[in-house]
Design a protein around this motif. Structure first.
Motif, PDB file in Angstrom:
ATOM      1  N   LEU A 209      47.783  41.090  34.615  1.00  0.00           N
ATOM      2  CA  LEU A 209      47.459  41.549  35.965  1.00  0.00           C
ATOM      3  C   LEU A 209      46.333  42.568  35.896  1.00  0.00           C
ATOM      4  O   LEU A 209      46.352  43.477  35.062  1.00  0.00           O
ATOM      5  N   THR A 210      45.345  42.391  36.756  1.00  0.00           N
ATOM      6  CA  THR A 210      44.264  43.362  36.903  1.00  0.00           C
ATOM      7  C   THR A 210      44.145  43.690  38.384  1.00  0.00           C
ATOM      8  O   THR A 210      44.085  42.782  39.222  1.00  0.00           O
ATOM      9  N   LEU A 211      44.134  44.973  38.716  1.00  0.00           N
ATOM     10  CA  LEU A 211      44.014  45.353  40.115  1.00  0.00           C
ATOM     11  C   LEU A 211      43.190  46.620  40.245  1.00  0.00           C
ATOM     12  O   LEU A 211      43.079  47.419  39.310  1.00  0.00           O
ATOM     13  N   ASP A 212      42.599  46.789  41.409  1.00  0.00           N
ATOM     14  CA  ASP A 212      41.850  47.992  41.742  1.00  0.00           C
ATOM     15  C   ASP A 212      42.759  48.935  42.520  1.00  0.00           C
ATOM     16  O   ASP A 212      43.561  48.494  43.349  1.00  0.00           O
ATOM     17  N   ALA A 213      42.620  50.218  42.253  1.00  0.00           N
ATOM     18  CA  ALA A 213      43.472  51.201  42.931  1.00  0.00           C
ATOM     19  C   ALA A 213      42.677  52.458  43.206  1.00  0.00           C
ATOM     20  O   ALA A 213      41.763  52.827  42.445  1.00  0.00           O
ATOM     21  N   ASP A 214      43.038  53.126  44.307  1.00  0.00           N
ATOM     22  CA  ASP A 214      42.403  54.397  44.679  1.00  0.00           C
ATOM     23  C   ASP A 214      43.168  55.597  44.145  1.00  0.00           C
ATOM     24  O   ASP A 214      42.708  56.728  44.258  1.00  0.00           O
TER      25      ASP A 214
END
Length: 330
Positions: A209-214
């Motif tokens: 899993l690869t995700l962008d997060a703030d």
């Protein structure tokens, strides 16, 4: 492997939190998947709480979870450094319907990364879901409350003191070597590399899993020995929340007794050495050449851990080491 892409803004929004309901979830997960890693008193207390209070649904959903997945709504997002247990239980009980349905898809139908799983969902889980999402959430919150009070509440002062001490130590690490290096030190399977937080999963895992997060929330736990990832938010997830990573708190023996809680750091050892007789915060501060605020902070942690008593005399609050013995002796 799980990759969380943060960038400069996201890295600046990394924060730490202490979660009582999260600790209860970690204890449940440990008893379901790796009970041998728990100290015998914890194993006994946990299994006794589940059986005596008939917490069957919680055991199915939370103790490792059906198909190896514990729904994230059982670990609500902490909105402050510390969230009290009642607030967290209310968050569980009022979980939005679409969030429950979204998360339990994996519990009933299998993971998207494990489509060949043929194990049927437990009948107890399906039966509870048949009565609707409101009933399901309220029942889980009720069972979590009973589990918390039976299994973890008697030792929460000691556990919380250790978790707070861990976060204090991490804050010191950040001041001395920076946030990126501190993140690299949190767990053997967690690293900060090229703008990403990378969590290495157990050998044999096919989860990618690869995700962008703030932002990312980091919570220490006394019941894990590796970093654990919670709250994956792929595009389109309902009621999205910040990714949360559970990491092992600094090593120390943590048994279900406040009296057995280990002292962490030289500062608190010095304070205990001064408390063979009752003393006020101001008196200790003068004797150790410290600010009253610093002394008060450490005394509060020692008191919550059950290592010092606190009594009021006239306008002064006096602290004393339990038993009057020297630190480290019995």
């Amino acid at each position: 492997m799980i990759r969380i892409r943060l960038g400069a803004q996201g890295l600046g929004s990394v924060r730490f939190a202490v979660s009582p309901v999260g600790s209860a979830g970690d204890l449940l997960s440990a008893i379901g998947s790796s009970a041998s890693t728990l100290a015998p008193p914890w194993r006994t207390r946990t299994t006794h709480a589940l059986s005596r209070h008939r917490l069957g649904l919680l055991a199915v959903v939370g103790a490792g979870g059906p198909r190896g997945y514990a729904p994230d709504f059982l670990r609500p997002e902490p909105h402050a450094f510390q969230t009290d247990i009642d607030t967290a239980l209310h968050q569980i009980a009022t979980t939005p319907h679409d969030r429950i349905r979204y998360e339990l898809t994996a519990a009933v139908g299998g993971h998207s990364w494990d489509p060949d799983s043929s194990r049927p969902a437990p009948r107890q889980l399906l039966g509870a879901l048949d009565r609707g999402e409101d009933h399901f959430a309220r029942r889980l919150a009720d069972e979590m409350a009973r589990f918390w009070h039976a299994a973890l509440a008697p030792s929460w002062s000691a556990v919380r003191a250790r978790l707070e001490a861990d976060v204090t130590a991490r804050a010191s690490d950040i001041a001395h070597c920076g946030l990126a290096e501190t993140l690299n030190r949190l767990a053997p399977n967690l690293e900060w590399h090229d703008g990403e937080l990378v969590i290495h999963l157990l050998p044999g895992s096919v989860h990618q899993l690869t995700l962008d997060a703030d932002a990312v929330i980091m919570t220490p736990s006394v019941f894990v020995d590796r970093a654990v990832f919670c709250a994956a938010e792929p595009p389109g997830a309902p009621d999205p929340r910040a990714p949360l990573i559970v990491y092992p708190a600094a090593k120390a023996d943590c048994l279900p007794s406040a009296q057995d809680h280990p002292l962490i750091g030289a500062m608190r050892l010095k304070l205990l050495a001064e408390l063979s007789q009752p003393r006020s915060t101001t008196e200790i501060a003068q004797r150790l050449y410290l600010s009253p605020a610093t002394v008060s902070y450490h005394l509060q942690i020692l008191h919550r851990a059950g290592l010092v008593t606190r009594t009021r005399r006239s306008r002064h609050v006096l602290y004393q080491r339990l038993g009057g013995t020297k630190p480290g002796t019995r």
